[in-house]
Write a protein that holds these residues in place. Structure first.
Motif, PDB file in Angstrom:
ATOM      1  N   TYR A 121       0.847  -1.195   0.000  1.00 18.05           N
ATOM      2  CA  TYR A 121       0.000   0.000   0.000  1.00 18.05           C
ATOM      3  C   TYR A 121       0.884   1.247   0.000  1.00 18.05           C
ATOM      4  CZ  TYR A 121      -3.867  -3.148   0.629  1.00 18.05           C
ATOM      5  OH  TYR A 121      -4.799  -4.149   0.429  1.00 18.05           O
ATOM      6  N   PRO A 122       0.302   2.440  -0.163  1.00 22.43           N
ATOM      7  CA  PRO A 122       1.138   3.632  -0.358  1.00 22.43           C
ATOM      8  C   PRO A 122       2.127   3.917   0.769  1.00 22.43           C
ATOM      9  CG  PRO A 122      -1.114   4.075  -1.062  1.00 22.43           C
ATOM     10  CD  PRO A 122      -1.138   2.737  -0.401  1.00 22.43           C
ATOM     11  N   GLY A 151       1.978  10.603  -3.878  1.00 25.57           N
ATOM     12  CA  GLY A 151       1.457   9.288  -3.551  1.00 25.57           C
ATOM     13  C   GLY A 151       2.104   8.699  -2.315  1.00 25.57           C
ATOM     14  N   CYS A 152       3.103   7.859  -2.530  1.00 21.85           N
ATOM     15  CA  CYS A 152       3.682   7.102  -1.419  1.00 21.85           C
ATOM     16  C   CYS A 152       4.502   7.957  -0.468  1.00 21.85           C
ATOM     17  CB  CYS A 152       4.504   5.944  -1.963  1.00 21.85           C
ATOM     18  SG  CYS A 152       3.479   4.715  -2.819  1.00 21.85           S
TER      19      CYS A 152
END
Length: 216
Positions: A121-122, A151-152
């Motif tokens: 997941y991010p 995002g991440c």
């Protein structure tokens, strides 16, 4: 221009606060994976300079004895462990286990003493052991670099702060597909969750740790 000046003044009144680098930091390189560096790939982005910046900071961190963490994204066949994230984001197919595009990017090979955290997941912290590992090692702050800013990196920044780590994000060592989401997310992270710093600021801090260790 006046509206923008008013906006900046408003943010400075509410959010113009710095928390500093803190003590016992770790440097985190988030998802510098090969897919981002291959023209024609759905994930390709102009992020070579971000990786170069992160590698320079990594060298300084290692010289200072600062722990280095590398994260990547890895899914089992079919993306079964990717849940709704894998379902939504088509380019995540690049990160199926064994895919060449899931490898670390150019010039980035983990050293034996560096922690590699694989995630689905991010956030580097969500459903991983990273927070507990850093806490057990006495780490109180993190310096974030990586892909992508919107995002991440952002997800990891929010979670780092939420786990109680003093957090810095290095602007030049983060990258995105377009300057607008990059700048907007740096602005917002700096306002609420972290200190967004330059590579020079982060480098000076890391060099000070080398000098401090030498003095001891």
């Amino acid at each position: 221009m006046r509206d923008n000046d008013d906006l900046m003044a408003n943010y400075r009144k509410a959010y113009d606060n710095r928390v500093g680098f803190g003590h016992r930091p770790a440097l985190i390189l988030i998802d510098f994976c090969q897919a981002y560096f291959e023209p024609g790939n759905l994930l390709y982005a102009p992020v070579e300079a971000a990786l170069e910046s992160a590698l320079r900071l990594r060298a300084l961190a290692r010289a200072a004895g600062v722990p280095v963490v590398l994260t990547n994204v890895v899914y089992q066949a079919g993306g079964l462990d990717g849940g709704r994230f894998f379902e939504k984001a088509v380019p995540l197919r690049n990160f199926l286990k064994g895919s060449p595009t899931a490898a670390f990017g150019p010039g980035l090979t983990p050293f034996a003493d560096e922690l590699v955290v694989s995630k689905q997941y991010p956030s580097a912290f969500f459903a991983t052991s990273l927070a507990s590992t850093l806490t057990a090692a006495g780490i109180g702050s993190v310096i974030l670099t990586g892909l992508t800013t919107s995002g991440c990196v952002r997800a990891s920044c929010v979670d780092a702060m939420s786990h109680g780590f003093r957090t810095a994000v290095v602007a030049e060592a983060c990258g995105d597909r377009h300057p607008d989401p990059h700048e907007a997310n740096l602005f917002d992270m700096n306002a609420k969750y972290a200190d967004v710093v330059s590579e020079d600021e982060a480098a000076q801090f890391l060099r000070s740790l080398v000098s401090g260790a030498a003095a001891v």
